[in-house]
Scaffold this motif. Structure first.
Motif, PDB file in Angstrom:
ATOM      1  N   GLY A 166     -28.826  13.758 -48.825  1.00  7.77           N
ATOM      2  CA  GLY A 166     -28.458  15.128 -48.486  1.00  7.77           C
ATOM      3  C   GLY A 166     -26.971  15.395 -48.653  1.00  7.77           C
ATOM      4  O   GLY A 166     -26.316  14.855 -49.540  1.00  7.77           O
TER       5      GLY A 166
ATOM      6  N   GLU B  92     -29.995  22.438 -55.638  1.00  9.26           N
ATOM      7  CA  GLU B  92     -30.223  22.468 -54.189  1.00  9.26           C
ATOM      8  C   GLU B  92     -28.912  22.604 -53.433  1.00  9.26           C
ATOM      9  O   GLU B  92     -28.823  23.342 -52.444  1.00  9.26           O
TER      10      GLU B  92
ATOM     11  N   GLU C  62     -27.833  26.194 -53.666  1.00  5.83           N
ATOM     12  CA  GLU C  62     -28.670  27.029 -52.789  1.00  5.83           C
ATOM     13  C   GLU C  62     -28.291  26.863 -51.322  1.00  5.83           C
ATOM     14  O   GLU C  62     -28.371  27.817 -50.540  1.00  5.83           O
ATOM     15  N   ASN C  63     -27.857  25.650 -50.946  1.00  9.17           N
ATOM     16  CA  ASN C  63     -27.496  25.377 -49.550  1.00  9.17           C
ATOM     17  C   ASN C  63     -26.018  25.606 -49.260  1.00  9.17           C
ATOM     18  O   ASN C  63     -25.543  25.275 -48.171  1.00  9.17           O
ATOM     19  N   ARG C  64     -25.287  26.133 -50.250  1.00 14.40           N
ATOM     20  CA  ARG C  64     -23.851  26.417 -50.096  1.00 14.40           C
ATOM     21  C   ARG C  64     -23.039  25.160 -49.777  1.00 14.40           C
ATOM     22  O   ARG C  64     -22.055  25.216 -49.040  1.00 14.40           O
ATOM     23  N   GLU C  65     -23.441  24.048 -50.323  1.00 11.23           N
ATOM     24  CA  GLU C  65     -22.744  22.779 -50.098  1.00 11.23           C
ATOM     25  C   GLU C  65     -21.680  22.607 -51.179  1.00 11.23           C
ATOM     26  O   GLU C  65     -21.833  21.871 -52.151  1.00 11.23           O
TER      27      GLU C  65
ATOM     28  N   THR D 265     -27.407  33.611 -53.671  1.00 10.92           N
ATOM     29  CA  THR D 265     -26.854  33.364 -52.332  1.00 10.92           C
ATOM     30  C   THR D 265     -25.541  34.128 -52.124  1.00 10.92           C
ATOM     31  O   THR D 265     -24.915  33.999 -51.076  1.00 10.92           O
TER      32      THR D 265
END
Length: 202
Positions: free
Chosen positions: A123, A148, A151-154, A184
């Protein structure tokens, strides 16, 4: 041997074969000790066992199933924990597989082994993603993780993966990285991806 005894032995053999479809994935006492040291976050002991030949990729008993020390090291990793990073790096130095980590699960009452990509297990832990990429993980195997992460703003994970050579125009799923950033409404990531050659359509 009676017919009934032979039948019982055959049934037992089939059960073992179903549970352990590849015996080469299973280790012994060194891996069991390595797994225990990993869960205890005992960095010195982990390094000692690896130096003595324990294989981080082989599975050992863990709860009611078997899991590799490598998989557990990745699963328990959290940002800001140097001991997690030290254990992962030690395992990579000892030839932990940057592409797969092995474990077991139950399916309809049968125990089966599986393999998961380390990037999907660990992760959003940049301190772990960096050494994984340095260890020789093929950038093509990180394309799904890039989407991913967007999409998760990481943001930091995105930067690590792009700088490691992951294709910014990958279309392994429903979105390209840039489309994911647009959806996003992440202007910073949109700008960063475009600066690195990303397009809405590959």
């Amino acid at each position: 041997m009676t017919g009934r005894g032979a039948a019982l032995l055959a049934a037992a053999a089939l059960f073992v074969a179903a549970c352990h479809t590849d015996s080469s994935l299973y280790g012994g006492d060194p891996e069991r000790q390595l797994l225990a040291a990993t869960t205890a976050l005992d960095v010195a002991r982990v390094k000692q066992l690896l130096s003595a030949g324990a294989n981080p990729n082989l599975m050992a008993p863990y709860g009611n199933l078997h899991h590799s020390p490598w998989e557990i090291a990745l699963k328990q990793a959290r940002p800001g924990h140097p001991e997690h990073v030290a254990i992962v790096q030690a395992m990579l130095d000892a030839k932990a597989n940057p592409r797969w980590a092995y474990g077991e699960h139950t399916y309809k009452g049968t125990v089966r082994w599986y393999k998961d990509p380390p990037l999907m297990i660990v992760g959003a832990v940049p301190e772990i993603v960096r050494p994984l990429m340095r260890a020789g993980l093929d950038p093509r195997d990180a394309e799904g993780a890039l989407v991913e992460a967007v999409e998760n703003r990481e943001t930091e994970i995105v930067h690590v993966l792009v700088e490691a050579g992951v294709n910014v125009n990958t279309h392994t799923g429903a979105n390209t990285p840039l489309v994911a950033a647009i959806e996003t409404r992440n202007l910073a990531l949109m700008t960063y991806l475009e600066e690195h050659g990303a397009r809405e359509k590959p």
